[in-house]
Design a protein around this motif. Structure first.
Motif, PDB file in Angstrom:
ATOM      1  N   SER A  31       0.838  -1.198   0.000  1.00 27.99           N
ATOM      2  CA  SER A  31       0.000   0.000   0.000  1.00 27.99           C
ATOM      3  C   SER A  31       0.872   1.248   0.000  1.00 27.99           C
ATOM      4  O   SER A  31       1.833   1.353   0.772  1.00 27.99           O
ATOM      5  CB  SER A  31      -0.905   0.003   1.234  1.00 27.99           C
ATOM      6  N   ASP A  32       0.541   2.191  -0.864  1.00 26.66           N
ATOM      7  CA  ASP A  32       1.288   3.440  -0.994  1.00 26.66           C
ATOM      8  C   ASP A  32       1.200   4.243   0.304  1.00 26.66           C
ATOM      9  O   ASP A  32       0.113   4.464   0.843  1.00 26.66           O
ATOM     10  CB  ASP A  32       0.695   4.245  -2.158  1.00 26.66           C
ATOM     11  N   THR A  33       2.339   4.699   0.796  1.00 19.00           N
ATOM     12  CA  THR A  33       2.350   5.461   2.048  1.00 19.00           C
ATOM     13  C   THR A  33       1.708   6.836   1.897  1.00 19.00           C
ATOM     14  O   THR A  33       1.353   7.472   2.890  1.00 19.00           O
ATOM     15  CB  THR A  33       3.790   5.641   2.555  1.00 19.00           C
ATOM     16  N   ASN A  34       1.526   7.284   0.667  1.00 20.90           N
ATOM     17  CA  ASN A  34       0.938   8.598   0.416  1.00 20.90           C
ATOM     18  C   ASN A  34      -0.467   8.712   0.999  1.00 20.90           C
ATOM     19  O   ASN A  34      -0.907   9.812   1.362  1.00 20.90           O
ATOM     20  CB  ASN A  34       0.904   8.860  -1.092  1.00 20.90           C
ATOM     21  N   ARG A  35      -1.174   7.601   1.117  1.00 19.47           N
ATOM     22  CA  ARG A  35      -2.543   7.657   1.628  1.00 19.47           C
ATOM     23  C   ARG A  35      -2.584   8.126   3.088  1.00 19.47           C
ATOM     24  O   ARG A  35      -3.623   8.556   3.574  1.00 19.47           O
ATOM     25  CB  ARG A  35      -3.240   6.310   1.475  1.00 19.47           C
ATOM     26  N   TYR A  36      -1.452   8.049   3.780  1.00 18.46           N
ATOM     27  CA  TYR A  36      -1.397   8.463   5.183  1.00 18.46           C
ATOM     28  C   TYR A  36      -0.757   9.838   5.389  1.00 18.46           C
ATOM     29  O   TYR A  36      -0.805  10.375   6.491  1.00 18.46           O
ATOM     30  CB  TYR A  36      -0.614   7.437   6.004  1.00 18.46           C
ATOM     31  N   THR A  37      -0.151  10.385   4.351  1.00 20.77           N
ATOM     32  CA  THR A  37       0.600  11.636   4.513  1.00 20.77           C
ATOM     33  C   THR A  37       0.100  12.778   3.639  1.00 20.77           C
ATOM     34  O   THR A  37       0.414  13.941   3.900  1.00 20.77           O
ATOM     35  CB  THR A  37       2.092  11.409   4.198  1.00 20.77           C
ATOM     36  N   SER A  38      -0.685  12.485   2.612  1.00 25.07           N
ATOM     37  CA  SER A  38      -1.120  13.514   1.668  1.00 25.07           C
ATOM     38  C   SER A  38      -2.232  14.385   2.251  1.00 25.07           C
ATOM     39  O   SER A  38      -3.314  13.878   2.591  1.00 25.07           O
ATOM     40  CB  SER A  38      -1.613  12.857   0.376  1.00 25.07           C
ATOM     41  N   GLN A  39      -1.993  15.690   2.329  1.00 24.01           N
ATOM     42  CA  GLN A  39      -3.026  16.600   2.807  1.00 24.01           C
ATOM     43  C   GLN A  39      -4.131  16.753   1.771  1.00 24.01           C
ATOM     44  O   GLN A  39      -5.303  16.940   2.121  1.00 24.01           O
ATOM     45  CB  GLN A  39      -2.423  17.969   3.139  1.00 24.01           C
ATOM     46  N   SER A  40      -3.793  16.650   0.496  1.00 24.54           N
ATOM     47  CA  SER A  40      -4.800  16.730  -0.562  1.00 24.54           C
ATOM     48  C   SER A  40      -5.784  15.566  -0.450  1.00 24.54           C
ATOM     49  O   SER A  40      -7.002  15.756  -0.547  1.00 24.54           O
ATOM     50  CB  SER A  40      -4.120  16.718  -1.933  1.00 24.54           C
ATOM     51  N   THR A 202     -10.164  11.782  26.071  1.00 27.36           N
ATOM     52  CA  THR A 202      -9.890  12.369  24.760  1.00 27.36           C
ATOM     53  C   THR A 202      -8.447  12.840  24.696  1.00 27.36           C
ATOM     54  O   THR A 202      -7.942  13.449  25.640  1.00 27.36           O
ATOM     55  CB  THR A 202     -10.826  13.566  24.484  1.00 27.36           C
ATOM     56  N   LYS A 203      -7.798  12.540  23.576  1.00 26.42           N
ATOM     57  CA  LYS A 203      -6.419  12.995  23.383  1.00 26.42           C
ATOM     58  C   LYS A 203      -6.140  13.119  21.888  1.00 26.42           C
ATOM     59  O   LYS A 203      -6.673  12.351  21.083  1.00 26.42           O
ATOM     60  CB  LYS A 203      -5.429  12.012  24.021  1.00 26.42           C
ATOM     61  N   VAL A 204      -5.309  14.081  21.533  1.00 25.67           N
ATOM     62  CA  VAL A 204      -4.864  14.239  20.147  1.00 25.67           C
ATOM     63  C   VAL A 204      -3.573  13.456  19.959  1.00 25.67           C
ATOM     64  O   VAL A 204      -2.621  13.602  20.732  1.00 25.67           O
ATOM     65  CB  VAL A 204      -4.647  15.722  19.798  1.00 25.67           C
ATOM     66  N   TRP A 205      -3.569  12.614  18.920  1.00 28.32           N
ATOM     67  CA  TRP A 205      -2.405  11.786  18.604  1.00 28.32           C
ATOM     68  C   TRP A 205      -1.854  12.193  17.242  1.00 28.32           C
ATOM     69  O   TRP A 205      -2.611  12.544  16.330  1.00 28.32           O
ATOM     70  CB  TRP A 205      -2.795  10.308  18.590  1.00 28.32           C
ATOM     71  N   LYS A 206      -0.539  12.109  17.106  1.00 33.28           N
ATOM     72  CA  LYS A 206       0.125  12.532  15.872  1.00 33.28           C
ATOM     73  C   LYS A 206       0.186  11.364  14.886  1.00 33.28           C
ATOM     74  O   LYS A 206       1.222  10.697  14.752  1.00 33.28           O
ATOM     75  CB  LYS A 206       1.520  13.081  16.181  1.00 33.28           C
ATOM     76  N   GLY A 207      -0.938  11.144  14.240  1.00 37.54           N
ATOM     77  CA  GLY A 207      -1.005  10.075  13.254  1.00 37.54           C
ATOM     78  C   GLY A 207      -2.243  10.226  12.394  1.00 37.54           C
ATOM     79  O   GLY A 207      -3.232  10.857  12.798  1.00 37.54           O
ATOM     80  N   ASN A 208      -2.203   9.650  11.208  1.00 36.18           N
ATOM     81  CA  ASN A 208      -3.351   9.673  10.316  1.00 36.18           C
ATOM     82  C   ASN A 208      -4.465   8.803  10.888  1.00 36.18           C
ATOM     83  O   ASN A 208      -4.211   7.727  11.435  1.00 36.18           O
ATOM     84  CB  ASN A 208      -2.934   9.161   8.934  1.00 36.18           C
ATOM     85  N   TRP A 209      -5.691   9.239  10.740  1.00 36.53           N
ATOM     86  CA  TRP A 209      -6.830   8.539  11.349  1.00 36.53           C
ATOM     87  C   TRP A 209      -6.937   7.090  10.896  1.00 36.53           C
ATOM     88  O   TRP A 209      -7.369   6.222  11.663  1.00 36.53           O
ATOM     89  CB  TRP A 209      -8.127   9.292  11.041  1.00 36.53           C
ATOM     90  N   LYS A 210      -6.507   6.804   9.664  1.00 36.89           N
ATOM     91  CA  LYS A 210      -6.633   5.438   9.151  1.00 36.89           C
ATOM     92  C   LYS A 210      -5.696   4.474   9.883  1.00 36.89           C
ATOM     93  O   LYS A 210      -6.036   3.308  10.089  1.00 36.89           O
ATOM     94  CB  LYS A 210      -6.363   5.414   7.644  1.00 36.89           C
ATOM     95  N   LEU A 211      -4.518   4.953  10.266  1.00 41.23           N
ATOM     96  CA  LEU A 211      -3.595   4.094  11.011  1.00 41.23           C
ATOM     97  C   LEU A 211      -4.229   3.611  12.309  1.00 41.23           C
ATOM     98  O   LEU A 211      -4.076   2.452  12.701  1.00 41.23           O
ATOM     99  CB  LEU A 211      -2.299   4.848  11.322  1.00 41.23           C
ATOM    100  N   PHE A 212      -4.946   4.496  12.982  1.00 48.02           N
ATOM    101  CA  PHE A 212      -5.578   4.138  14.249  1.00 48.02           C
ATOM    102  C   PHE A 212      -6.785   3.227  14.025  1.00 48.02           C
ATOM    103  O   PHE A 212      -7.011   2.283  14.785  1.00 48.02           O
ATOM    104  CB  PHE A 212      -5.976   5.405  15.000  1.00 48.02           C
ATOM    105  N   SER A 213      -7.551   3.503  12.981  1.00 50.64           N
ATOM    106  CA  SER A 213      -8.718   2.664  12.679  1.00 50.64           C
ATOM    107  C   SER A 213      -8.298   1.254  12.289  1.00 50.64           C
ATOM    108  O   SER A 213      -8.918   0.263  12.694  1.00 50.64           O
ATOM    109  CB  SER A 213      -9.533   3.288  11.540  1.00 50.64           C
ATOM    110  N   GLU A 214      -7.244   1.148  11.498  1.00 44.96           N
ATOM    111  CA  GLU A 214      -6.804  -0.149  10.979  1.00 44.96           C
ATOM    112  C   GLU A 214      -6.354  -1.105  12.077  1.00 44.96           C
ATOM    113  O   GLU A 214      -6.463  -2.324  11.935  1.00 44.96           O
ATOM    114  CB  GLU A 214      -5.655   0.055   9.988  1.00 44.96           C
ATOM    115  N   GLY A 215      -5.862  -0.544  13.190  1.00 44.98           N
ATOM    116  CA  GLY A 215      -5.352  -1.402  14.258  1.00 44.98           C
ATOM    117  C   GLY A 215      -6.379  -2.366  14.813  1.00 44.98           C
ATOM    118  O   GLY A 215      -6.027  -3.441  15.322  1.00 44.98           O
ATOM    119  N   GLY A 216      -7.660  -1.998  14.707  1.00 38.21           N
ATOM    120  CA  GLY A 216      -8.704  -2.868  15.228  1.00 38.21           C
ATOM    121  C   GLY A 216      -9.095  -3.998  14.304  1.00 38.21           C
ATOM    122  O   GLY A 216      -9.893  -4.863  14.682  1.00 38.21           O
TER     123      GLY A 216
END
Length: 384
Positions: A31-40, A202-216
């Motif tokens: 999977s292309d890493t761009n999906r986690y870093t691209s602001q566009s 509640t806490k703000v974490w420095k990561g793309n939302w998909k990384l956190f969702s995928e863990g489950g």
């Protein structure tokens, strides 16, 4: 989810335990890493996913009293979730119709929302109640045309939902049930309307939302990431993972499934022999445990930051004046937060690597097929 499906899931879990396996896909995927870093791409996700699909904004008990309200911060901005004097729940933009100041912060009970700037006031059904100096300063402003801006919403399955893309005269219930599809029966089975909110973190974490969702969506990491917390209670890399239309169900059997009592029958409750996760696109995870549910909300802030809120839901019958019960629920709340914080910290680590350009791609094994399917679903939504 009826009894037959629950029995089948128990049977499948036993088979996976016996075979020391999890639900497997057909192929490994890069999977292309761009999906986690691209602001566009992130901006497209906000528009076409988060601000389009139905989403849970609160548990019903969080506005359980008449004239109660709660501010909810979403990708669509600050919202007011309000239960009016007639027990009807509504969701409004948290913005005064005069010059846009926020009307409420936090939660509470009130028959009026009063703007802190110039004291324009609104009733809990959103109607504009009073404009100070109305006739002198705003003689051409019609109060009936300047109520709070409402979003399509509904109370269903024990939660408050916003359906931002529902048409003006569309049946909201039909809109939501269409989105949930096969998960409707699962949410009926959950009976979240019999639960109440206990505590929230509640806490703000420095990561793309998909990384956190995928863990489950996999248990491959349990034995390593959670070796000091929950790993001893679960089988290594064993789960029953299913895609339910665009959503996901993950059954994570606990080790008591190997007991003589459990092996004697498939007529068992998932509550007693597993932790079960319902992942509802776009941003909700419901982690179902023996006696309670963790309601997890992911709010993307930018491509590399996510606010995660974990709300512990417990039975309405719980007596929090009983010190032993209070300690019991607090312990469960703390264990969940400690465990999930281990996941979120690893998500931050991954995000740091991806943003540094360390990797051209990441890899999903056959045991991580659901992560690839999750991203394919998002790609399909973005392509519309």
């Amino acid at each position: 989810m009826n009894t037959d499906i629950e029995k089948l899931l128990i049977k499948n879990a036993k088979q996976n335990v016996a075979n020391k396996t999890t639900s497997l896909g057909d192929i490994e995927v890069r999977s292309d890493t761009n999906r986690y870093t691209s602001q566009s791409r992130f901006n497209d996700e906000l528009k076409k996913v988060f601000n389009s699909l139905p989403t849970i904004v609160a548990h019903a008990s969080e506005v359980g009293e008449l004239d109660s309200y709660k501010e909810v911060k979403t990708t669509m901005g600050s919202l007011i979730v309000s239960r009016d004097s007639n027990n009807l729940v509504r969701v409004f933009r948290n913005a005064c119709r005069h010059r846009g100041a926020k009307l409420v912060e936090g939660s509470g009970c009130s028959k009026l929302f009063v703007c802190p700037y110039h004291a324009w006031s609104y009733t809990t059904d959103g109607a504009l109640n009073n404009i100070p100096g109305h006739q002198h300063c705003f003689p051409n402003t019609n109060k009936s045309d300047n109520g709070l801006i409402a979003l399509p919403s509904i109370e269903m399955y024990g939660f408050i939902w916003v359906c931002p893309s529902a048409a003006e005269n569309e049946d909201i219930k039909a809109h939501l049930t269409g989105h949930l599809a096969g998960m409707n029966a699962h949410l009926e089975w959950l009976k979240a309307d019999e639960l109440t909110h206990f505590k929230r973190f509640t806490k703000v974490w420095k990561g793309n939302w998909k990384l956190f969702s995928e863990g489950g969506l996999e248990t491959y990491h349990f034995a390593f990431a959670h070796k000091e917390t929950i790993a001893p209670f679960f089988y290594n890399n064993v789960a029953v993972i299913d895609k339910v239309d665009m959503h996901y169900r993950v059954v994570m059997p606990t080790k008591n499934l190997s007991s003589e009592e459990a092996q004697a029958t498939d007529d068992l409750s998932l509550h007693d022999y597993s932790h079960t996760l319902f992942m509802l696109l776009p941003n909700t995870a419901l982690l179902i445990q023996k006696e309670h549910v963790e309601f997890i909300n992911f709010r993307p802030l930018c491509a590399g930051e996510t606010e995660i809120t974990i709300t512990t839901l417990i039975p309405k019958s719980a007596d929090l004046n009983d010190i032993n019960q209070l300690r019991h629920w607090q312990k469960n709340h703390d264990i969940t937060n400690t465990t999930l914080n281990e996941d979120w910290a690893l998500g931050e680590s991954i995000q740091s690597s991806l943003e540094s350009g360390a990797l051209p791609y990441i890899q999903y094994g056959k045991n991580e097929w659901a992560l690839h399917a999750f991203n394919e679903e998002l790609d399909a939504l973005l392509s519309v």
